[in-house]
Write a protein that holds these residues in place. Structure first.
Motif: not given
Length: 231
Positions: A27-31, A177-178, A199-201, A223-226
């Motif tokens: 879900x970091x991608x959606x963020x 991308x992940x 790319x995300x870390x 979870x939101x912060x994560x």
């Protein structure tokens, strides 16, 4: 002399297969992306995460919680997957192994339980999109969701070329991308199209089993912060 209007940041697009309650790192991608593309026009991998999620096993350790799908040929695309006959009965049996979830009182417990009790009918991707929209809403993630099968992409395009076509079809300027996709994409190929590749870390957060967290956490703030953290 009036100041020029601020330049809009480049539209960021992310492309991922739709997963069933994936780990929080997904879900970091959606963020981080304005447009999140559900990559449903590709072949389904039977041992992937499209139709299953990891959860704590009653006896300890982890196990797969798997949606009951109808038999399909190996080359079947995600958009064409359907639920099995008696899917609701089979699903109820699988959920019964996790009886404690019925008593969970987390912030999102009622909404998630209601989703898990939904009838299983129609295309699998409808169910997956609904689950991702549910979680995105709970975590305050504003990305627009689009199915790749809804775009006029040449079916002959494969791999990186298909992703490039998707990003350009949406007017994107940046592709995110992940970290696991570093070996799949070449920054030079994106640059030739006027696109940026990022790319995300690596994800190192604690929420790898998403369902229990959604059901049991008194608050979703951690979870939101994560999901928003990129450290």
């Amino acid at each position: 002399m009036p100041c020029p209007p601020p330049a809009h940041p480049p539209l960021t697009v992310a492309v991922m297969q739709p997963y069933f309650f994936p780990y929080a790192g997904y879900f970091r991608l959606l963020a981080q992306a304005e447009v999140f593309v559900l990559f449903d026009c590709v072949q389904h991998r039977a041992r992937g995460r499209v139709h299953r999620t990891e959860v704590p096993a009653p006896a300890g350790g982890l196990e797969w919680l798997t949606l009951p799908l109808a038999s399909a040929a190996r080359e079947t695309r995600i958009q064409d997957l359907r639920f099995a006959d008696r899917a609701d009965a089979l699903w109820a049996e699988r959920l019964a192994r996790h009886a404690g979830w019925a008593k969970a009182r987390g912030e999102a417990a009622e909404a998630v339980r209601a989703f898990l009790r939904r009838p299983l009918a129609g295309p699998l991707v409808d169910h997956l999109e609904a689950s991702l929209r549910l979680v995105a809403g709970l975590l305050d993630l504003p990305a627009t969701l689009v199915r790749s099968s809804s775009l006029a992409i040449d079916p002959a395009l494969k791999g990186q070329d298909r992703v490039l076509a998707i990003v350009q079809a949406l007017g994107g300027r940046r592709y995110l991308n992940p970290p696991g996709g570093r070996a799949l994409y070449e920054a030079e190929a994106f640059a030739r199209r006027g696109l940026t590749l990022d790319f995300l870390p690596d994800y190192s957060g604690p929420h790898r089993c998403l369902l229990p967290t959604l059901l049991e956490a008194p608050s979703l703030d951690a979870l939101r912060a994560d999901v928003h953290a990129l450290d």
